[in-house]
Scaffold this motif. Structure first.
Motif, short mmCIF file in Angstrom:
data_model
loop_
_atom_site.label_atom_id
_atom_site.label_comp_id
_atom_site.label_asym_id
_atom_site.label_seq_id
_atom_site.Cartn_x
_atom_site.Cartn_y
_atom_site.Cartn_z
N CYS A 53 0.87 -1.17 0.00
CA CYS A 53 0.00 0.00 0.00
C CYS A 53 0.92 1.22 0.00
O CYS A 53 2.12 1.11 0.24
N VAL A 54 0.34 2.39 -0.28
CA VAL A 54 1.15 3.61 -0.40
C VAL A 54 0.52 4.74 0.41
O VAL A 54 -0.70 4.93 0.37
N PHE A 55 1.35 5.44 1.15
CA PHE A 55 0.98 6.68 1.83
C PHE A 55 1.72 7.80 1.11
O PHE A 55 2.89 7.65 0.78
N THR A 56 1.03 8.91 0.87
CA THR A 56 1.68 10.04 0.20
C THR A 56 1.93 11.16 1.21
O THR A 56 1.01 11.63 1.87
N VAL A 57 3.20 11.55 1.33
CA VAL A 57 3.64 12.59 2.24
C VAL A 57 3.81 13.88 1.43
O VAL A 57 4.37 13.85 0.33
N THR A 58 3.35 14.99 1.99
CA THR A 58 3.53 16.30 1.36
C THR A 58 4.26 17.22 2.33
O THR A 58 3.95 17.23 3.52
N ASN A 59 5.21 17.98 1.82
CA ASN A 59 5.90 18.98 2.63
C ASN A 59 5.08 20.28 2.51
O ASN A 59 5.11 20.95 1.49
N THR A 60 4.35 20.62 3.56
CA THR A 60 3.54 21.83 3.58
C THR A 60 4.27 23.00 4.23
O THR A 60 3.67 24.05 4.46
N GLY A 61 5.55 22.80 4.51
CA GLY A 61 6.35 23.86 5.13
C GLY A 61 7.06 24.70 4.10
O GLY A 61 6.80 24.63 2.90
N THR A 83 15.16 9.10 1.52
CA THR A 83 15.80 10.03 2.45
C THR A 83 16.23 11.29 1.73
O THR A 83 16.87 12.16 2.32
N GLU A 84 15.87 11.39 0.45
CA GLU A 84 16.15 12.60 -0.32
C GLU A 84 15.26 13.73 0.20
O GLU A 84 14.10 13.49 0.54
N PRO A 85 15.76 14.96 0.24
CA PRO A 85 14.92 16.08 0.71
C PRO A 85 13.67 16.24 -0.15
O PRO A 85 13.72 16.11 -1.37
N ILE A 86 12.56 16.52 0.51
CA ILE A 86 11.29 16.80 -0.16
C ILE A 86 11.10 18.31 -0.09
O ILE A 86 10.96 18.87 1.00
N LEU A 87 11.12 18.96 -1.23
CA LEU A 87 11.05 20.42 -1.27
C LEU A 87 9.66 20.91 -0.87
O LEU A 87 8.68 20.16 -0.95
N PRO A 88 9.54 22.15 -0.42
CA PRO A 88 8.24 22.70 -0.05
C PRO A 88 7.22 22.53 -1.19
O PRO A 88 7.52 22.82 -2.35
N GLY A 89 6.06 21.99 -0.86
CA GLY A 89 5.00 21.75 -1.83
C GLY A 89 5.11 20.44 -2.56
O GLY A 89 4.17 20.02 -3.24
N ALA A 90 6.23 19.74 -2.45
CA ALA A 90 6.44 18.47 -3.15
C ALA A 90 5.91 17.30 -2.33
O ALA A 90 5.66 17.42 -1.13
N THR A 91 5.75 16.16 -3.01
CA THR A 91 5.26 14.95 -2.36
C THR A 91 6.25 13.82 -2.52
O THR A 91 7.13 13.87 -3.38
N SER A 92 6.07 12.79 -1.70
CA SER A 92 6.88 11.58 -1.79
C SER A 92 6.01 10.41 -1.35
O SER A 92 5.15 10.56 -0.47
N ALA A 93 6.24 9.25 -1.94
CA ALA A 93 5.47 8.06 -1.61
C ALA A 93 6.21 7.21 -0.59
O ALA A 93 7.42 7.02 -0.69
N ILE A 94 5.46 6.72 0.38
CA ILE A 94 5.99 5.75 1.34
C ILE A 94 5.27 4.46 1.06
O ILE A 94 4.04 4.36 1.21
N ARG A 95 6.01 3.48 0.61
CA ARG A 95 5.45 2.19 0.22
C ARG A 95 5.59 1.23 1.40
O ARG A 95 6.68 1.09 1.95
N VAL A 96 4.49 0.59 1.78
CA VAL A 96 4.50 -0.31 2.93
C VAL A 96 4.11 -1.71 2.47
O VAL A 96 3.12 -1.89 1.77
N LYS A 97 4.93 -2.67 2.87
CA LYS A 97 4.66 -4.07 2.53
C LYS A 97 4.25 -4.80 3.80
O LYS A 97 4.95 -4.74 4.82
#
Length: 152
Positions: A53-61, A83-97
């Protein structure tokens, strides 16, 4: 007169320090983490079904968000995060198994550790029920011995 001047100077200095600290607090935002959902419900699935499954993280800072570690609550829950920086307004996926070989109901947590000012140890959950896979009957059956035929 000296006391009046001294009081005025001290008052202005304390006001300046107070105004400076207020300005610093209001302009500092830093990285902030936001998640698309707090719980992923697998529902009822069959043993060995799709485990991801996937959770989507957004940097709102206003500064880069750095996820330092993602950790499952047990060995059956394995998150993968960048572990790459997520820029303000960008998203990243966290994949969980999840190990869907395990039969029964489950509720597990994933902790997302980051430099976020609003929630540096964000927890999300996965849940569901894994039913045993139905066994398929064997197609090979023992052949019954054939009765001898009278050939004369």
């Amino acid at each position: 007169m000296k006391n009046l001047i001294l009081s005025s100077v001290l008052g202005l200095m304390s006001f300046g320090v107070f105004a400076q600290s207020e300005a610093k607090v209001s302009t500092e935002g830093g990285p902030m983490i936001s998640i698309d959902k707090e719980v992923h419900d697998y529902g009822t699935i069959v043993q060995n079904a799709e485990p991801f499954c996937v959770f989507t993280v957004t940097n709102t800072g206003d500064q880069p968000l750095i996820i330092s570690k993602c950790q499952g609550s047990c060995g059956c829950t394995v998150p993968e995060c960048t572990t790459e920086p997520i820029l303000p307004g960008a998203t990243s996926a966290i994949r969980v198994k999840y190990d869907t070989n395990r039969i029964g109901a489950f509720t597990k947590q994933v902790t997302i550790n980051s430099n976020a000012t609003n929630n540096p140890a964000l927890q999300v959950s996965i849940k569901g029920v894994v039913n045993a896979a139905q066994s398929t009957p064997s197609l090979e059956k023992e052949a019954a011995p054939m009765a001898p035929t009278d050939a004369k």
